[in-house]
Design an enzyme around this catalytic site. Sequence first.
Site, PDB file in Angstrom:
ATOM      1  NE  ARG A  36      -2.395  -0.622   3.814  1.00 55.80           N
ATOM      2  CZ  ARG A  36      -3.732  -0.581   3.826  1.00 55.80           C
ATOM      3  NH1 ARG A  36      -4.362   0.538   3.585  1.00 55.80           N
ATOM      4  NH2 ARG A  36      -4.421  -1.663   4.102  1.00 55.80           N
ATOM      5  N   GLY A  41      -0.685  -1.274   7.786  1.00 52.59           N
ATOM      6  CA  GLY A  41      -1.875  -2.036   7.409  1.00 52.59           C
ATOM      7  C   GLY A  41      -3.175  -1.271   7.564  1.00 52.59           C
ATOM      8  N   GLY A 182     -25.172  -2.536   9.425  1.00 50.77           N
ATOM      9  CA  GLY A 182     -24.401  -3.326  10.386  1.00 50.77           C
ATOM     10  C   GLY A 182     -24.214  -2.581  11.697  1.00 50.77           C
ATOM     11  CB  ALA A 183     -25.925  -2.570  14.883  1.00 50.17           C
ATOM     12  CB  VAL A 239     -29.787  -3.012   3.251  1.00 53.87           C
ATOM     13  CG1 VAL A 239     -29.648  -2.221   1.959  1.00 53.87           C
ATOM     14  CG2 VAL A 239     -29.810  -2.089   4.466  1.00 53.87           C
ATOM     15  NE  ARG A 275     -11.243  -5.337   7.935  1.00 56.11           N
ATOM     16  CZ  ARG A 275     -10.989  -4.405   7.016  1.00 56.11           C
ATOM     17  NH1 ARG A 275     -11.890  -3.461   6.750  1.00 56.11           N
ATOM     18  NH2 ARG A 275      -9.857  -4.413   6.350  1.00 56.11           N
ATOM     19  CG  HIS A 447     -11.500   6.453  47.130  1.00 53.21           C
ATOM     20  ND1 HIS A 447     -12.718   6.084  46.622  1.00 53.21           N
ATOM     21  CD2 HIS A 447     -11.693   7.620  47.789  1.00 53.21           C
ATOM     22  CE1 HIS A 447     -13.620   6.987  46.983  1.00 53.21           C
ATOM     23  NE2 HIS A 447     -13.028   7.928  47.698  1.00 53.21           N
TER      24      HIS A 447
HETATM   25  P1  FAD Z   1      -3.878  -5.640   7.959  1.00 53.20           P
HETATM   26  O1  FAD Z   1      -3.773  -4.566   8.968  1.00 53.20           O
HETATM   27  O2  FAD Z   1      -5.056  -5.633   7.066  1.00 53.20           O
HETATM   28  O3  FAD Z   1      -2.541  -5.582   7.105  1.00 53.20           O
HETATM   29  C1  FAD Z   1      -2.323  -6.383   6.001  1.00 53.20           C
HETATM   30  C2  FAD Z   1      -1.425  -5.641   5.039  1.00 53.20           C
HETATM   31  O4  FAD Z   1      -1.011  -6.540   4.024  1.00 53.20           O
HETATM   32  C3  FAD Z   1      -2.104  -4.490   4.322  1.00 53.20           C
HETATM   33  O5  FAD Z   1      -1.398  -3.287   4.521  1.00 53.20           O
HETATM   34  C4  FAD Z   1      -2.093  -4.901   2.854  1.00 53.20           C
HETATM   35  O6  FAD Z   1      -1.853  -3.798   1.985  1.00 53.20           O
HETATM   36  C5  FAD Z   1      -0.922  -5.851   2.811  1.00 53.20           C
HETATM   37  N1  FAD Z   1      -0.996  -6.854   1.738  1.00 53.20           N
HETATM   38  C6  FAD Z   1      -2.038  -7.660   1.418  1.00 53.20           C
HETATM   39  N2  FAD Z   1      -1.712  -8.487   0.413  1.00 53.20           N
HETATM   40  C7  FAD Z   1      -0.428  -8.199   0.104  1.00 53.20           C
HETATM   41  C8  FAD Z   1       0.484  -8.716  -0.844  1.00 53.20           C
HETATM   42  N3  FAD Z   1       0.142  -9.719  -1.654  1.00 53.20           N
HETATM   43  N4  FAD Z   1       1.726  -8.184  -0.902  1.00 53.20           N
HETATM   44  C9  FAD Z   1       2.102  -7.188  -0.072  1.00 53.20           C
HETATM   45  N5  FAD Z   1       1.280  -6.652   0.841  1.00 53.20           N
HETATM   46  C10 FAD Z   1       0.036  -7.159   0.929  1.00 53.20           C
HETATM   47  N6  FAD Z   1      -8.632  -3.512  15.788  1.00 53.20           N
HETATM   48  C11 FAD Z   1      -8.339  -3.226  17.075  1.00 53.20           C
HETATM   49  O7  FAD Z   1      -7.743  -4.049  17.756  1.00 53.20           O
HETATM   50  N7  FAD Z   1      -8.690  -2.033  17.635  1.00 53.20           N
HETATM   51  C12 FAD Z   1      -9.351  -1.086  16.946  1.00 53.20           C
HETATM   52  O8  FAD Z   1      -9.647  -0.023  17.473  1.00 53.20           O
HETATM   53  C13 FAD Z   1      -9.688  -1.359  15.596  1.00 53.20           C
HETATM   54  N8  FAD Z   1     -10.339  -0.452  14.868  1.00 53.20           N
HETATM   55  C14 FAD Z   1     -10.638  -0.727  13.561  1.00 53.20           C
HETATM   56  C15 FAD Z   1     -11.365   0.214  12.845  1.00 53.20           C
HETATM   57  C16 FAD Z   1     -11.705  -0.027  11.542  1.00 53.20           C
HETATM   58  C17 FAD Z   1     -12.485   0.993  10.787  1.00 53.20           C
HETATM   59  C18 FAD Z   1     -11.298  -1.249  10.925  1.00 53.20           C
HETATM   60  C19 FAD Z   1     -11.624  -1.519   9.494  1.00 53.20           C
HETATM   61  C20 FAD Z   1     -10.582  -2.185  11.631  1.00 53.20           C
HETATM   62  C21 FAD Z   1     -10.258  -1.939  12.963  1.00 53.20           C
HETATM   63  N9  FAD Z   1      -9.564  -2.871  13.729  1.00 53.20           N
HETATM   64  C22 FAD Z   1      -9.290  -2.608  15.044  1.00 53.20           C
HETATM   65  C23 FAD Z   1      -9.119  -4.156  13.176  1.00 53.20           C
HETATM   66  C24 FAD Z   1      -7.625  -4.088  12.786  1.00 53.20           C
HETATM   67  O9  FAD Z   1      -7.431  -3.022  11.891  1.00 53.20           O
HETATM   68  C25 FAD Z   1      -7.191  -5.392  12.174  1.00 53.20           C
HETATM   69  O10 FAD Z   1      -7.523  -6.460  13.028  1.00 53.20           O
HETATM   70  C26 FAD Z   1      -5.692  -5.406  11.936  1.00 53.20           C
HETATM   71  O11 FAD Z   1      -5.300  -4.349  11.103  1.00 53.20           O
HETATM   72  C27 FAD Z   1      -5.253  -6.746  11.351  1.00 53.20           C
HETATM   73  O12 FAD Z   1      -3.894  -6.736  11.131  1.00 53.20           O
HETATM   74  P2  FAD Z   1      -3.225  -7.629   9.975  1.00 53.20           P
HETATM   75  O13 FAD Z   1      -1.775  -7.334  10.020  1.00 53.20           O
HETATM   76  O14 FAD Z   1      -3.682  -9.020  10.093  1.00 53.20           O
HETATM   77  O15 FAD Z   1      -3.844  -7.086   8.621  1.00 53.20           O
HETATM   78  P1  NAI Z   2     -18.769  -6.683  12.836  1.00 46.43           P
HETATM   79  O1  NAI Z   2     -18.604  -8.107  12.602  1.00 46.43           O
HETATM   80  O2  NAI Z   2     -18.305  -6.069  14.099  1.00 46.43           O
HETATM   81  O3  NAI Z   2     -20.299  -6.285  12.689  1.00 46.43           O
HETATM   82  C1  NAI Z   2     -21.026  -6.540  11.521  1.00 46.43           C
HETATM   83  C2  NAI Z   2     -22.486  -6.390  11.845  1.00 46.43           C
HETATM   84  O4  NAI Z   2     -23.205  -6.397  10.631  1.00 46.43           O
HETATM   85  C3  NAI Z   2     -23.041  -7.516  12.702  1.00 46.43           C
HETATM   86  O5  NAI Z   2     -23.820  -6.979  13.726  1.00 46.43           O
HETATM   87  C4  NAI Z   2     -23.848  -8.340  11.718  1.00 46.43           C
HETATM   88  O6  NAI Z   2     -24.935  -9.015  12.316  1.00 46.43           O
HETATM   89  C5  NAI Z   2     -24.327  -7.257  10.775  1.00 46.43           C
HETATM   90  N1  NAI Z   2     -24.687  -7.722   9.433  1.00 46.43           N
HETATM   91  C6  NAI Z   2     -24.092  -8.694   8.696  1.00 46.43           C
HETATM   92  N2  NAI Z   2     -24.705  -8.788   7.486  1.00 46.43           N
HETATM   93  C7  NAI Z   2     -25.676  -7.862   7.479  1.00 46.43           C
HETATM   94  C8  NAI Z   2     -26.626  -7.460   6.518  1.00 46.43           C
HETATM   95  N3  NAI Z   2     -26.688  -8.040   5.321  1.00 46.43           N
HETATM   96  N4  NAI Z   2     -27.477  -6.457   6.823  1.00 46.43           N
HETATM   97  C9  NAI Z   2     -27.411  -5.844   8.043  1.00 46.43           C
HETATM   98  N5  NAI Z   2     -26.531  -6.198   8.994  1.00 46.43           N
HETATM   99  C10 NAI Z   2     -25.667  -7.167   8.703  1.00 46.43           C
HETATM  100  O7  NAI Z   2     -18.085  -5.982  11.562  1.00 46.43           O
HETATM  101  P2  NAI Z   2     -17.650  -4.489  11.270  1.00 46.43           P
HETATM  102  O8  NAI Z   2     -18.353  -3.522  12.135  1.00 46.43           O
HETATM  103  O9  NAI Z   2     -17.740  -4.361   9.795  1.00 46.43           O
HETATM  104  O10 NAI Z   2     -16.134  -4.494  11.688  1.00 46.43           O
HETATM  105  C11 NAI Z   2     -15.247  -5.451  11.110  1.00 46.43           C
HETATM  106  C12 NAI Z   2     -14.251  -5.896  12.095  1.00 46.43           C
HETATM  107  O11 NAI Z   2     -13.259  -4.890  12.270  1.00 46.43           O
HETATM  108  C13 NAI Z   2     -14.794  -6.140  13.498  1.00 46.43           C
HETATM  109  O12 NAI Z   2     -15.373  -7.399  13.623  1.00 46.43           O
HETATM  110  C14 NAI Z   2     -13.564  -6.029  14.305  1.00 46.43           C
HETATM  111  O13 NAI Z   2     -12.884  -7.249  14.241  1.00 46.43           O
HETATM  112  C15 NAI Z   2     -12.777  -4.952  13.579  1.00 46.43           C
HETATM  113  N6  NAI Z   2     -12.978  -3.652  14.233  1.00 46.43           N
HETATM  114  C16 NAI Z   2     -12.560  -3.514  15.516  1.00 46.43           C
HETATM  115  C17 NAI Z   2     -12.723  -2.324  16.173  1.00 46.43           C
HETATM  116  C18 NAI Z   2     -12.303  -2.231  17.591  1.00 46.43           C
HETATM  117  O14 NAI Z   2     -11.603  -3.122  18.054  1.00 46.43           O
HETATM  118  N7  NAI Z   2     -12.684  -1.190  18.312  1.00 46.43           N
HETATM  119  C19 NAI Z   2     -13.306  -1.159  15.520  1.00 46.43           C
HETATM  120  C20 NAI Z   2     -13.763  -1.443  14.196  1.00 46.43           C
HETATM  121  C21 NAI Z   2     -13.573  -2.634  13.578  1.00 46.43           C
END
Ligand code: FAD
Ligand code: NAI
Length: 468
Positions: A36, A41, A182-183, A239, A275, A447
């Site tokens: 990227r 990531g 998605g909630a 939806v 995801r 406390h």
């Molecule tokens: P990723 O972070 O997805 O990294 C994988 C990397 O591999 C990417 O940069 C990608 O570009 C690269 N890649 C893929 N294929 C290739 C290839 N063939 N060659 C080279 N590079 C490649 N988790 C928490 O614990 N706390 C949070 O607050 C939190 N908030 C989140 C908020 C959102 C909006 C989202 C979407 C996710 C959130 N997560 C959170 C989840 C967290 O981001 C992921 O669990 C975490 O990033 C996973 O790490 P990873 O290294 O497995 O994968």
């Molecule tokens: P999620 O798995 O947390 O929630 C998805 C929600 O969508 C569920 O409640 C599910 O029942 C609902 N859903 C599934 N299909 C549906 C449909 N067709 N119509 C309506 N609702 C539907 O997934 P989300 O919020 O997309 O986040 C992905 C992942 O990213 C999380 O599971 C978590 O692992 C990670 N994440 C972690 C954060 C943190 O640690 N604070 C913050 C954001 C993401």
Amino acid sequence: MAETYDVVIIGGGPGGYNCAIRAGQLGLKVACIETRGKLGGTCLNVGCIPSKALLHASHLFHSAQNEFAALGIKTGKVELDLPQMMAQKEEAVEGLTKGIEFLFKKNKVEYVKGRGKILGKGKVEVALADGGTRVLETKNIVIATGSEPASLPGIEIDEERIVSNVGALSLKSVPKKLVLIGAGVIGLEMGSVWARLGSEVTVVEYLDRILPPADAEVAKEAEKTFKKQGLTFKLGTKVTGIEKQKTKLKVSMEPAKGGVVETLDADIVIVAIGRKPYTEGLGLESVGGRTDKRGVVEVVDGHFKVADGVWAVGDCIHGPMLAHKAEDDGTAVAELIAGKAGHVDYNLVPSVVYTNPEIAWVGKNEEELKAAGVEYVKGKFPFMANSRARTNHETVGFVKILAEKGTDKILGAHMIGVGVGEMIAEVVLAMEFGAASEDIARTSHAHPTLSEAVRQAAMGVEGWTMQM
Ligand code: FAD
Ligand code: NAI
């Protein structure tokens, strides 16, 4: 002859970069391939970090508008400067991704910019970002390619009006009407951000409850609280389509079990239905690797091993899709490759939802214990009875500790309240040490702190909560 690496890691997210740093620390010759253009990531670039930057800033904005006056703080008119709010978010992301590049240099990790593809045992080809290809020979390959947003059939994410987490974190203006599908965690975190900044937010959820993996009692309290904050939930609803009109989107939905179709206008729709692992074009099959029907990379040893000399970590394998889980996976695999022990207990990976109030849990919840037929005792303490929470006028929520009947071993903790994302660490550590609830109950807690609620809940397991 090409030089041979000990480890080549594909993916520079929390799984990959922590694996690389730990491997470097252990004296292994290591390269990490990332496509990227930035390390970190999903987490650093379009996940954990930017979402927390917006949650923090939008919380302060909302507090300044709605809470400061009651605390005796007078402000002028509080106004939103969205470009600056986005800029401070980018600054946090930029600083942290650069920080990983620094850590790579410090630990002698080679950062290879490009897309990696496994050619077979010990061979990874990189389509280099600057053009051309390079083949890396290695004793071990670590797959850390992460995950991507799941999509709904017939609904195309354009990242402008129908967005995933990527677009949701970079909207150019505050949508008047926002629909979230998605909630789950993203639905609640992003819904909170944009509601605080002024959007009318509707969250459509297929199931009849929010936040499915959370303890049901916590989820109920959360739903009640977020409704008070102005979020509208349409539970048990699916939806069925989104019609793109010139100035607005028409979102069609119907009861999950089927029934009357209703439509809702929206300026922006955020799709957050979970995801899925990302393994496109990875060449997994060249080493005999497989994915299951959800796309999860299969491991042959129950943990990280995909094939001889091939490992996988983070979001692309089993277990919770969380950054700290990916980090721990990566560290464990580096240690296994170096001939040390490496193991991660997924039952003790805490979850935190960074809304206000926060939601946090670890271990088993009541529904899981009941389903497994485990007898347990519950201790619960409300923040309404905690002196610090009352002083701060932040009394929503509770702490619940679940312990095994007979042994008192802690089986789970479930919290909703301001600051619980930090407080859960105490219980995780206690559980790592196999603690009983009485261990927490007899531990001194300062406390007045919010953490006293954890102690009082633990006391509640044996029926001697004192402050209520
Ligand atoms: P990723 O972070 O997805 O990294 C994988 C990397 O591999 C990417 O940069 C990608 O570009 C690269 N890649 C893929 N294929 C290739 C290839 N063939 N060659 C080279 N590079 C490649 N988790 C928490 O614990 N706390 C949070 O607050 C939190 N908030 C989140 C908020 C959102 C909006 C989202 C979407 C996710 C959130 N997560 C959170 C989840 C967290 O981001 C992921 O669990 C975490 O990033 C996973 O790490 P990873 O290294 O497995 O994968
Ligand atoms: P999620 O798995 O947390 O929630 C998805 C929600 O969508 C569920 O409640 C599910 O029942 C609902 N859903 C599934 N299909 C549906 C449909 N067709 N119509 C309506 N609702 C539907 O997934 P989300 O919020 O997309 O986040 C992905 C992942 O990213 C999380 O599971 C978590 O692992 C990670 N994440 C972690 C954060 C943190 O640690 N604070 C913050 C954001 C993401």
